[in-house]
Design a protein around this motif. Structure first.
Motif, PDB file in Angstrom:
ATOM      1  N   GLY A  10       0.831  -1.198  -0.165  1.00 16.61           N
ATOM      2  CA  GLY A  10      -0.025  -0.156  -0.023  1.00 16.61           C
ATOM      3  C   GLY A  10       0.958   1.361   0.195  1.00 16.61           C
ATOM      4  O   GLY A  10       0.456   2.177  -0.889  1.00 16.61           O
ATOM      5  N   THR A  11       1.913   1.247   0.782  1.00 20.91           N
ATOM      6  CA  THR A  11       2.781   2.492   0.979  1.00 20.91           C
ATOM      7  C   THR A  11       3.498   2.844  -0.422  1.00 20.91           C
ATOM      8  O   THR A  11       3.684   3.777  -0.695  1.00 20.91           O
ATOM      9  CB  THR A  11       3.834   2.165   1.937  1.00 20.91           C
ATOM     10  OG1 THR A  11       3.261   1.682   3.124  1.00 20.91           O
ATOM     11  CG2 THR A  11       4.526   3.413   2.572  1.00 20.91           C
TER      12      THR A  11
ATOM     13  N   GLY B 615      12.714  -5.103   8.587  1.00 21.02           N
ATOM     14  CA  GLY B 615      12.750  -4.878   7.348  1.00 21.02           C
ATOM     15  C   GLY B 615      11.524  -3.857   6.932  1.00 21.02           C
ATOM     16  O   GLY B 615      11.927  -2.886   5.983  1.00 21.02           O
ATOM     17  N   TRP B 616      10.332  -4.158   7.388  1.00 19.02           N
ATOM     18  CA  TRP B 616       9.315  -3.261   6.954  1.00 19.02           C
ATOM     19  C   TRP B 616       9.345  -1.826   7.338  1.00 19.02           C
ATOM     20  O   TRP B 616       9.122  -1.186   6.470  1.00 19.02           O
ATOM     21  CB  TRP B 616       8.131  -4.102   7.653  1.00 19.02           C
ATOM     22  CG  TRP B 616       6.690  -3.338   7.739  1.00 19.02           C
ATOM     23  CD1 TRP B 616       5.933  -3.477   6.573  1.00 19.02           C
ATOM     24  CD2 TRP B 616       6.259  -2.371   8.540  1.00 19.02           C
ATOM     25  NE1 TRP B 616       4.731  -2.770   6.843  1.00 19.02           N
ATOM     26  CE2 TRP B 616       5.036  -1.715   7.898  1.00 19.02           C
ATOM     27  CE3 TRP B 616       6.552  -1.640   9.683  1.00 19.02           C
ATOM     28  CZ2 TRP B 616       4.279  -0.894   8.553  1.00 19.02           C
ATOM     29  CZ3 TRP B 616       5.894  -1.214  10.286  1.00 19.02           C
ATOM     30  CH2 TRP B 616       4.630  -0.303  10.000  1.00 19.02           C
ATOM     31  N   LEU B 617       9.841  -1.801   8.430  1.00 22.84           N
ATOM     32  CA  LEU B 617       9.955  -0.439   9.065  1.00 22.84           C
ATOM     33  C   LEU B 617      10.949   0.308   7.966  1.00 22.84           C
ATOM     34  O   LEU B 617      10.844   1.620   7.708  1.00 22.84           O
ATOM     35  CB  LEU B 617      10.583  -0.270  10.488  1.00 22.84           C
ATOM     36  CG  LEU B 617      10.622   0.781  11.138  1.00 22.84           C
ATOM     37  CD1 LEU B 617       9.101   1.262  11.289  1.00 22.84           C
ATOM     38  CD2 LEU B 617      11.245   0.788  12.659  1.00 22.84           C
ATOM     39  N   MET B 618      12.068  -0.335   7.782  1.00 20.84           N
ATOM     40  CA  MET B 618      12.882   0.407   6.986  1.00 20.84           C
ATOM     41  C   MET B 618      12.391   0.758   5.441  1.00 20.84           C
ATOM     42  O   MET B 618      12.518   1.903   5.023  1.00 20.84           O
ATOM     43  CB  MET B 618      14.160  -0.582   6.595  1.00 20.84           C
ATOM     44  CG  MET B 618      15.412  -0.029   7.595  1.00 20.84           C
ATOM     45  SD  MET B 618      16.743  -0.937   6.894  1.00 20.84           S
ATOM     46  CE  MET B 618      16.949  -2.317   8.119  1.00 20.84           C
ATOM     47  N   LEU B 619      11.460  -0.295   4.908  1.00 18.18           N
ATOM     48  CA  LEU B 619      10.814  -0.104   3.544  1.00 18.18           C
ATOM     49  C   LEU B 619      10.066   1.214   3.818  1.00 18.18           C
ATOM     50  O   LEU B 619       9.880   2.212   2.816  1.00 18.18           O
ATOM     51  CB  LEU B 619      10.231  -1.316   3.374  1.00 18.18           C
ATOM     52  CG  LEU B 619       9.551  -1.162   1.918  1.00 18.18           C
ATOM     53  CD1 LEU B 619      10.613  -1.200   0.817  1.00 18.18           C
ATOM     54  CD2 LEU B 619       8.523  -2.040   1.656  1.00 18.18           C
ATOM     55  N   VAL B 624       8.604   6.919   2.854  1.00 17.23           N
ATOM     56  CA  VAL B 624       8.114   7.904   3.096  1.00 17.23           C
ATOM     57  C   VAL B 624       9.290   9.194   2.876  1.00 17.23           C
ATOM     58  O   VAL B 624       8.946  10.347   2.575  1.00 17.23           O
ATOM     59  CB  VAL B 624       7.561   8.035   4.558  1.00 17.23           C
ATOM     60  CG1 VAL B 624       7.313   9.434   5.224  1.00 17.23           C
ATOM     61  CG2 VAL B 624       6.691   7.013   4.621  1.00 17.23           C
ATOM     62  N   PHE B 625      10.493   9.074   3.171  1.00 12.82           N
ATOM     63  CA  PHE B 625      11.297   9.888   3.148  1.00 12.82           C
ATOM     64  C   PHE B 625      11.416  10.318   1.610  1.00 12.82           C
ATOM     65  O   PHE B 625      11.698  11.638   1.298  1.00 12.82           O
ATOM     66  CB  PHE B 625      12.825   9.299   3.501  1.00 12.82           C
ATOM     67  CG  PHE B 625      12.885   9.239   5.164  1.00 12.82           C
ATOM     68  CD1 PHE B 625      12.635  10.752   5.751  1.00 12.82           C
ATOM     69  CD2 PHE B 625      13.518   8.603   5.828  1.00 12.82           C
ATOM     70  CE1 PHE B 625      12.573  10.779   7.026  1.00 12.82           C
ATOM     71  CE2 PHE B 625      13.714   8.570   7.242  1.00 12.82           C
ATOM     72  CZ  PHE B 625      13.295   9.704   7.838  1.00 12.82           C
ATOM     73  N   ALA B 701      -3.475   9.547  -4.081  1.00 12.03           N
ATOM     74  CA  ALA B 701      -2.248   8.505  -3.517  1.00 12.03           C
ATOM     75  C   ALA B 701      -2.971   7.337  -2.598  1.00 12.03           C
ATOM     76  O   ALA B 701      -2.563   6.323  -2.487  1.00 12.03           O
ATOM     77  CB  ALA B 701      -1.264   9.274  -3.430  1.00 12.03           C
ATOM     78  N   LEU B 702      -3.276   8.420  -1.465  1.00 13.57           N
ATOM     79  CA  LEU B 702      -3.758   7.490  -0.448  1.00 13.57           C
ATOM     80  C   LEU B 702      -4.985   6.724  -0.653  1.00 13.57           C
ATOM     81  O   LEU B 702      -4.918   5.637  -0.189  1.00 13.57           O
ATOM     82  CB  LEU B 702      -4.096   8.660   0.708  1.00 13.57           C
ATOM     83  CG  LEU B 702      -3.249   9.409   1.341  1.00 13.57           C
ATOM     84  CD1 LEU B 702      -3.795  10.428   2.344  1.00 13.57           C
ATOM     85  CD2 LEU B 702      -2.123   8.277   2.175  1.00 13.57           C
ATOM     86  N   ALA B 703      -5.766   7.262  -1.561  1.00 12.70           N
ATOM     87  CA  ALA B 703      -6.842   6.214  -1.936  1.00 12.70           C
ATOM     88  C   ALA B 703      -6.458   4.910  -2.469  1.00 12.70           C
ATOM     89  O   ALA B 703      -6.679   3.746  -2.228  1.00 12.70           O
ATOM     90  CB  ALA B 703      -7.841   6.853  -2.995  1.00 12.70           C
ATOM     91  N   GLY B 704      -5.373   5.197  -3.635  1.00 12.64           N
ATOM     92  CA  GLY B 704      -4.898   4.087  -4.182  1.00 12.64           C
ATOM     93  C   GLY B 704      -4.119   3.156  -3.128  1.00 12.64           C
ATOM     94  O   GLY B 704      -4.220   1.938  -3.279  1.00 12.64           O
ATOM     95  N   GLY B 705      -3.361   3.582  -2.445  1.00 13.28           N
ATOM     96  CA  GLY B 705      -2.536   3.081  -1.395  1.00 13.28           C
ATOM     97  C   GLY B 705      -3.295   2.210  -0.528  1.00 13.28           C
ATOM     98  O   GLY B 705      -3.306   0.790  -0.257  1.00 13.28           O
ATOM     99  N   ILE B 706      -4.378   2.618  -0.067  1.00 10.21           N
ATOM    100  CA  ILE B 706      -5.478   1.903   0.958  1.00 10.21           C
ATOM    101  C   ILE B 706      -5.964   0.758   0.089  1.00 10.21           C
ATOM    102  O   ILE B 706      -6.270  -0.405   0.661  1.00 10.21           O
ATOM    103  CB  ILE B 706      -6.492   2.834   1.411  1.00 10.21           C
ATOM    104  CG1 ILE B 706      -5.739   3.593   2.461  1.00 10.21           C
ATOM    105  CG2 ILE B 706      -7.651   1.776   2.116  1.00 10.21           C
ATOM    106  CD1 ILE B 706      -6.597   4.734   3.044  1.00 10.21           C
ATOM    107  N   ALA B 707      -6.458   1.066  -1.322  1.00  9.49           N
ATOM    108  CA  ALA B 707      -7.005   0.133  -2.107  1.00  9.49           C
ATOM    109  C   ALA B 707      -6.102  -1.244  -2.208  1.00  9.49           C
ATOM    110  O   ALA B 707      -6.528  -2.103  -2.075  1.00  9.49           O
ATOM    111  CB  ALA B 707      -7.536   0.651  -3.525  1.00  9.49           C
ATOM    112  N   ALA B 708      -4.705  -0.594  -2.488  1.00 10.10           N
ATOM    113  CA  ALA B 708      -3.736  -1.893  -2.798  1.00 10.10           C
ATOM    114  C   ALA B 708      -3.627  -2.561  -1.539  1.00 10.10           C
ATOM    115  O   ALA B 708      -3.475  -3.966  -1.658  1.00 10.10           O
ATOM    116  CB  ALA B 708      -2.520  -1.330  -3.179  1.00 10.10           C
TER     117      ALA B 708
END
Lengths: 118, 962
Positions: A10-11, B615-619, B624-625, B701-708
């Motif tokens: 998602g991100t 790993g997730w946190l780094m990704l 975000v950065f 972008a948020l809508a797409g992200g949440i959908a995915a």
């Protein structure tokens, strides 16, 4: 772990969409690359997640993860490199020819500024 | 039907294919002169006609010749052809009149016209027409139908330099093309009802089709297709505008072929569609209106071709009306009139062309008195025109009598007299314009103001119409000659739906009502001619709608409506397209999500491990950065690297070692690629978007992200709804493919064909990049690139000693790793893709360390060649399977032992994987090399040395001091 993979996809998708909607070529290319990551991971995950079960046959091992999405994603990764290279080339070519790396036509941008002002 | 019929005579496929194949010849033969071009074209059509003639005896004896080829049986689309008497008649007309037209055109076209192009279009059109009349499959018929619309567009607009020609062609294409769309809909419905797309099957299902609720829409759509093609009211207006074409085209398209296609289809489908009230009302009314309207307009046209065009419209209406009555006698009259009309109308068009050719005008106001100056033309034109008027002893009389007879017995809208009166009116005007055609062109005093000296033309122009006059007279005098043929064709039209009428074709039927109607028509026609001058003034004073204006207004309205949408959506703003696309995808997905049923989770969630979480946190943080600092492009690239690394590690963590290896090596080359690109692009992205735009983008972008995310989570928590085919791959990887690494076996064996395609795509992508670079370097960009300055401070040694030494040492090691990964690929994680990327990186390091020109001089094999070798290698391995009698890309393997080594395996898949390896190396290197070639600048001396500072090289040290 499923939740982590889902949020990661998602991100990546959200970041990819945001970058694709930028006005210059370079961020748009980065956006497509981010979307490629998201799509590849999604396709890979469609075989469901499994730990320590690589699809390499071993005597006495019964449980393997799904090999098919992996094979499809493997070629997809290589192809997406080829496609990225092509669009990067197009972007560089258009910048060098016109000294401008905007993705939109100038008159369309004029429309947009009008809209923005309105 | 009769299997033996397949064996005698030319294949039906060949008859259709001949004009299409022959269409290639005129364009070539025109180089050898106009005469050879003409002869070739003539021979092509003549061979097709002879081929058709070989079937004639069998067909006339009652056999149906068929030819079949299954093309897409799953869609019901097969190339099924059949030749019955109806098809024979039409194909004979198309090819026979085609021969005459080809001859006529040879002498008609001037030296300025491109004859090769003309004949090519003509043959294409001819092939399409023959295709229509021989198709047994209605989907094939539709394909040919559209082909006639397209090729007639080219023919009508042949004189591209005239605005009339272009507009006429466009109008014809628009109208017949729209009709074609309607016809597709109608035919698909018909096929749905009958359960088959084969005409022979459809024709046997009359009751089923007429009882179906889909009958009405199917009928209306099919009729729209037929009416547009055959210029029936209210679609009649395109035909006169198509007269801007050269006369041979008009004579061909509008006498025997294109406009008859609609009639052909109505006749072909007559057994299943006709006979219902709706059919009678629609087809009869359209036919009658067209007949009268066309005849009235034709009378007042001064242009010879316009007069003939509207007379064609009128006669098509007549035939449509006859088919519309739904009686067997009507069908017989229609068949007969199709035959007669083709002969006299083609002759008339050709004589009009002769007059135009000789006098250089077609305006009847400027003509008259030509009978003494062009006696032969006069004779031919008069006979043909009198036949059209319906004068006894000519063929037009016979079929017109039958039409009037049929009209007398037809009741429409409850009135027994309506049809008879309207039909007589049509015949009256028809006689009127036929008389006028002769009188105002040939009769009257000789004038002294012709634009050019009238004279009879050369034989080549006169012979084709003269030949057509023979059947006009022969059938007119001795109708019994045509009777057997007409009856056979009529039988083919009506099929089992009605009994063949026992009426005979003859000149004298006694003092029947039809005779009196005929007399009224001829006398009325003469009166019209006598009173033409006052009538024409009256006509000119009458306001009437101009079809072309209405058509133009409709087109303009459609265009502006299209702009309303297009300019909002399609305003050359890529960003807008991307936003619309994203929003649409999300909306459709959301709709499916909220309206569908989502099964409850069937899988347990895997426990979150600390490593996984890290790993997730780094990704997430890197992503975000990346978005927040994306204006700094170099930082973006670094963060991209982090994301790519985390994705690779993630693949490895979730049991996909092959993917991890691929991803990480692709990551390296991608980052190198983007760094190279950044060398030419600005380093930073300026702030341009407004806050409003950014808000919109963030929401999208948020809508797409949440959908995915939602989709992925739902998918991951449930099992496959059906059994996956992966089990098969796991079970057969070792047994069938000889490898334990299932992913690699899938790539090189199970799905080898996919992989083959993919390496080709990769190679094409690399070649595209190479071609783009070449194009850039050939243009003005080259000078700019050579002369640009440096934005940053430069390093003292661009090719540092440490890096050169290190990469030189690493090179064999990396190559070794590449070979190792390649060899173990079949059984352990690895394979051609990964090995190719690793080796590419090894070579790439040399470029980076010692510079492009240094490395290039030492590169012995061009990368294009390596890509080609890879594709060939993979392809040849696949072909090798043929020699073992197996399908393309089947693999074989075996185990060998060379003492003292361990037992090892050899598989043919290795050859395929080698191809993959080479293609990947070539494609990656060619892409990156192309970018590097852009980077050369002027004023840089190409060093012969691998590194700038080399302690072992004395001259650099001393050279610096001196």
């Amino acid at each position: 772990m499923e939740l982590l993979v889902a949020t990661a996809i998602g991100t990546l998708t959200a970041a990819g969409i945001y970058m694709i909607l930028r006005l210059r070529t370079f961020p748009v290319i980065i956006g497509t690359s981010l979307l490629s990551y998201a799509v590849n991971v999604f396709l890979f995950a469609s075989g469901r997640l499994a730990l320590n079960a690589p699809p390499v046959l071993r005597d006495g091992v019964e449980v393997y993860t799904d090999p098919l999405p992996q094979a499809l994603v493997l070629t997809a990764i290589v192809i997406s490199f080829g496609m990225t290279a092509v669009i990067v080339m197009i972007a560089v070519g258009s910048y060098l020819s016109s000294d401008d790396d905007m993705v939109n036509d100038p008159d369309a941008d004029a429309d947009q500024t009008k809209e923005g002002a309105a | 039907m009769a299997p033996l019929a397949d064996n005698c005579g030319m294949s039906l496929f060949l008859i259709i294919a001949l004009p299409f194949l022959g269409a290639l010849l005129p364009g070539l033969m025109i180089q050898a002169g106009r005469q050879s071009c003409f002869i070739m074209t003539f021979l092509v059509t003549a061979s097709a006609l002879i081929g058709l003639a070989t079937h004639a005896p069998a067909v006339l004896a009652g056999d149906v010749v068929t030819a079949q080829l299954n093309w897409l049986p799953s869609l019901g689309l097969n190339v099924n052809l059949f030749l019955d008497p109806l098809g024979l008649m039409f194909a004979g007309l198309i090819l026979g009149i085609g021969l005459l037209i080809i001859t006529y055109a040879r002498f008609y076209l001037s030296r300025d016209d491109n004859m090769g192009e003309f004949y090519t279009y003509l043959l294409l059109f001819q092939g399409a027409m023959v295709g229509i009349v021989l198709s047994d499959n209605i989907l094939m018929l539709l394909v040919f139908w559209e082909l006639t619309s397209l090729s007639s567009f080219l023919l009508i607009g042949f004189w591209k330099h005239t605005a009339d020609g272009r507009q006429g062609a466009r109008m014809a294409l628009t109208v017949t093309g729209m009709g074609g769309l309607a016809l597709i809909g109608g035919m698909l419905l018909l096929g749905q009802i009958a359960g088959s797309y084969d005409l022979t099957t459809i024709l046997e299902n009359r009751e089923l089709i007429q009882a179906s609720p889909l009958y009405v829409p199917a009928l209306i759509l099919i009729l729209v297709g037929c009416f547009t093609k055959s210029a029936q009211f209210p679609f009649h207006f395109w035909l006169p505008h198509a007269m801007a074409a050269p006369t041979p085209v008009s004579a061909y398209l509008h006498s025997a072929t294109m406009v008859k296609a609609g009639l052909f289809l109505m006749a072909r489908l007559w057994p299943v569609l006709s006979g219902t009230d709706l059919w009678v009302i629609l087809v009869c009314s359209a036919g009658l209106i067209t007949m009268v309207l066309g005849a009235v307009i034709a009378l007042f046209k001064d242009d010879l071709k316009a007069l003939l065009a509207f007379s064609t419209v009128s006669h098509l209406g007549l035939i449509t009306f006859l088919l519309g009555t739904g009686t067997a006698f009507g069908a017989m009259a229609a068949v007969f009139h199709i035959l007669n009309h083709a002969s006299f109308k083609a002759a008339l068009f050709m004589t009009a062309g002769i007059v135009d050719h000789a006098v250089h005008t077609r305006d009847m106001k400027r003509l008259g008195g030509l009978r003494r100056l062009m006696p032969l033309t006069f004779a031919v034109a008069t006979i043909a025109a009198l036949s059209m008027a319906g004068i006894p002893l000519l063929n037009g009389f016979l079929s017109k009598e039958m039409m009037l007879e049929e009209a007398y017995h037809t009741t429409l809208f409850g009135s027994p007299y309506l049809v008879a009166v309207v039909a007589t009116l049509g015949a009256l005007f028809s006689a009127g314009y036929s008389f006028r055609f002769v009188a105002h062109t040939f009769l009257g005093p000789v004038r002294d103001d012709y634009p050019d000296t009238p004279h009879d033309p050369q034989v080549g122009l006169l012979l084709p119409p003269a030949l057509l006059i023979i059947p006009v007279i022969a059938i007119g005098v001795a109708p019994f000659l045509a009777e057997p043929f007409v009856k056979i064709v009529t039988q083919a039209v009506i099929g089992n739906a009605a009994a063949l009428p026992d009426a005979h074709l003859k000149i004298w039927h006694g003092l029947v009502p039809a005779l009196w109607m005929s007399v009224i028509a001829v006398v009325g026609g003469l009166i019209l001619l006598a009173a033409f001058a006052p009538l024409a003034r009256l006509w000119a004073a009458t306001p009437r709608p101009e079809a072309k204006d209405i058509f133009d207004r409709i087109i303009a309205a459609a265009v502006s409506l299209a702009y309303v949408f297009a300019e909002r959506l399609h305003n050359s703003s890529f960003t807008r397209y991307a936003a619309i696309f994203t929003a649409t995808v999300i909306a459709i997905g959301a709709h499916a999500w909220f309206t569908g049923v989502n099964a409850a989770p069937t899988r347990d969630m895997l426990a979150i491990t600390p490593v996984g979480f890290a790993g997730w946190l780094m990704l997430i943080l890197a992503t975000v950065f990346l978005v927040t600092v994306h204006r700094n492009r170099l930082a973006t690239l670094i963060l991209m690297g982090v994301i790519g690394l985390m994705v690779s590690v993630g693949f490895n963590y979730f049991s996909a070692p092959d993917l991890a290896l691929t991803q990480i090596s692709v990551e390296v080359v991608t980052i190198v690629l983007l760094l190279l690109a950044l060398n030419f692009l600005p380093n930073a992205t300026p702030v341009e978007s407004t806050a409003g735009q950014r808000t919109r983008d963030i929401i999208l972008a948020l809508a797409g992200g949440i959908a995915a995310m939602g989709l992925t989570y739902a998918m991951l928590m449930s099992d496959f709804p059906i059994t996956s085919i992966s089990e098969y791959h796991l079970a057969n990887s070792y047994k069938g493919g000889g490898g334990t690494n299932v992913v690699n076996v899938i790539l090189v064996d199970f799905r080898g064909f996919d992989t083959f395609g993919e390496i080709i795509v990769l190679g094409i992508a690399a070649l595209v990049i190479y071609a783009l670079t070449e194009a850039l370097l050939a243009g003005p960009v080259r000078a700019r690139l050579l002369n640009r300055g440096y934005e940053e401070a430069r390093a003292g040694d661009a090719h540092p000693l440490m890096m050169v030494v290190l990469t030189r040492v690493l090179m064999p090691l990396v190559l070794m790793v590449g070979v190792f990964i390649f060899l173990r690929g079949h059984n352990e994680p690895g394979g051609g893709f990964i090995a190719g990327l690793v080796v590419a990186i090894a070579v790439l390091m040399q470029y980076m360390a010692s510079g492009f020109s240094w490395a290039e001089r030492r590169q012995r094999y061009p990368y294009h060649g390596i890509i080609g070798a890879g594709v060939l290698c993979a392809g040849l391995t696949g072909i090798g399977a043929w020699f073992a009698g197996a399908p393309f890309l089947s693999s074989a393997f075996g185990y060998f032992r060379i003492p003292p080594m361990e037992k090892f395996e050899l598989a043919t898949a290795m050859g395929f994987d080698l191809g993959v390896f080479l293609a990947v190396v070539g494609a990656v290197m060619l892409s990156l090399e192309s970018f590097s070639r852009l980077g050369r600048r002027a004023g840089i001396e190409e060093s012969d040395y691998a590194m700038d500072i080399d302690p072992s090289r004395i001259e650099t040290l001393t050279g610096g001091e001196s």
